[in-house]
Design a protein around this motif. Structure first.
Motif, short mmCIF file in Angstrom:
data_model
loop_
_atom_site.label_atom_id
_atom_site.label_comp_id
_atom_site.label_asym_id
_atom_site.label_seq_id
_atom_site.Cartn_x
_atom_site.Cartn_y
_atom_site.Cartn_z
N ALA A 52 0.82 -1.21 0.00
CA ALA A 52 0.00 0.00 0.00
C ALA A 52 0.86 1.26 0.00
N ARG A 77 -0.19 6.24 -5.27
CA ARG A 77 -0.97 6.03 -4.04
C ARG A 77 -2.46 6.19 -4.27
N ARG A 78 -2.83 6.92 -5.29
CA ARG A 78 -4.25 7.07 -5.59
C ARG A 78 -4.84 5.84 -6.26
N THR A 81 -5.61 1.12 -2.58
CA THR A 81 -6.30 1.41 -1.32
C THR A 81 -6.33 0.16 -0.44
N GLY A 101 -13.62 9.48 0.36
CA GLY A 101 -12.42 9.27 -0.46
C GLY A 101 -12.51 9.96 -1.81
N ARG A 105 -9.95 12.95 -3.26
CA ARG A 105 -9.27 12.81 -4.55
C ARG A 105 -9.80 13.78 -5.60
N ARG A 149 -14.07 1.92 -0.16
CA ARG A 149 -12.91 1.62 -1.02
C ARG A 149 -13.36 1.32 -2.44
N LEU A 152 -14.04 4.11 -5.06
CA LEU A 152 -12.88 4.71 -5.72
C LEU A 152 -12.49 3.97 -7.00
N PRO A 154 -10.54 1.32 -7.40
CA PRO A 154 -9.08 1.31 -7.37
C PRO A 154 -8.49 0.30 -8.34
#
Length: 221
Positions: A52, A77-78, A81, A101, A105, A149, A152, A154
């Motif tokens: 992470a 890092r974006r 998660t 979140g 962002r 999470r 986002l 991810p």
């Protein structure tokens, strides 16, 4: 085979001068679900923090998409998660928790995305969107944290004991949400769990750790 996403080479992590993790070699590929198994203290959570980019190794290198440095400037890092074993919810509504979140962002607070993420974890948006954090059961809070999470979308989702202390219905919902994230967005997942039955259902591969070392012959040297 899917493209290579993480490359760990000669990674060592130390706390207070004590070695807690040693990984000579580990490769993780895009769109795969990798399980991490092992007893308490085997180094699983430490490895997750490295993946992470919450910590840097004492020695060695962790490459992500060919990049050996992760920071705010390159946006790595974006894309990653982490859901910890005991996630913290903000003292506000479910919708505000899930949308937080996105605001951080600069994505705005799309109620449509919030609702979709709640549906993915089996929580009816009409019933849960406006509930306060203190009105949730332990299982519901865990699922809201996962929805926060998922919203986002991810590239990498790291889950540390996501089904611990959950009932069978919640475990099943998280199972489906994990698979949906990979199918819908191509998310790569790494999952820590003591529930080997659940890991076997969900994961493409399982890596075992003991005393800070990878035990599985695959992926290690």
């Amino acid at each position: 085979m899917s493209p290579l996403l993480y490359e760990l080479r000669d990674v060592v992590q130390e706390y207070g001068g004590r070695e807690v993790l040693r990984v000579p070699k580990l490769d993780l590929y895009e769109r795969r679900i990798t399980g991490l198994a092992g007893p308490n203290g085997s180094g699983k959570s430490t490895l997750m923090r490295l993946l992470a980019f919450l910590e840097s190794p004492a020695h060695g290198v962790v490459k992500y998409a060919g990049n050996g440095k992760a920071d705010a400037d390159n946006g790595v890092r974006r894309e990653v998660t982490l859901l910890t074993q005991e996630p913290y919810l903000l003292k506000r509504s479910v919708a505000a928790n899930v949308a937080y979140g996105m605001k951080v962002r600069g994505l705005g607070a799309s109620l449509e995305r919030v609702g979709h993420s709640l549906e993915m974890v089996g929580l009816d948006p009409e019933l849960f969107m406006h509930r306060a954090w203190y009105e949730l059961s332990g299982g519901e809070a865990q699922r809201v944290a996962l929805a926060a999470r998922l919203v986002l979308r991810p590239k990498v989702l790291l889950l540390d004991e996501p089904t611990a202390s959950l009932d069978e219905v919640s475990v099943d919902r998280i199972h489906h949400a994990v698979l949906a994230a990979r199918e819908q967005w191509g998310t790569t997942l790494v999952v820590v769990s003591h529930d080997m039955g659940w890991l076997n259902k969900v994961c493409d591969e399982i890596i075992s750790l003991r005393s800070g070392r990878i035990q599985s012959p695959d992926n290690s040297s």
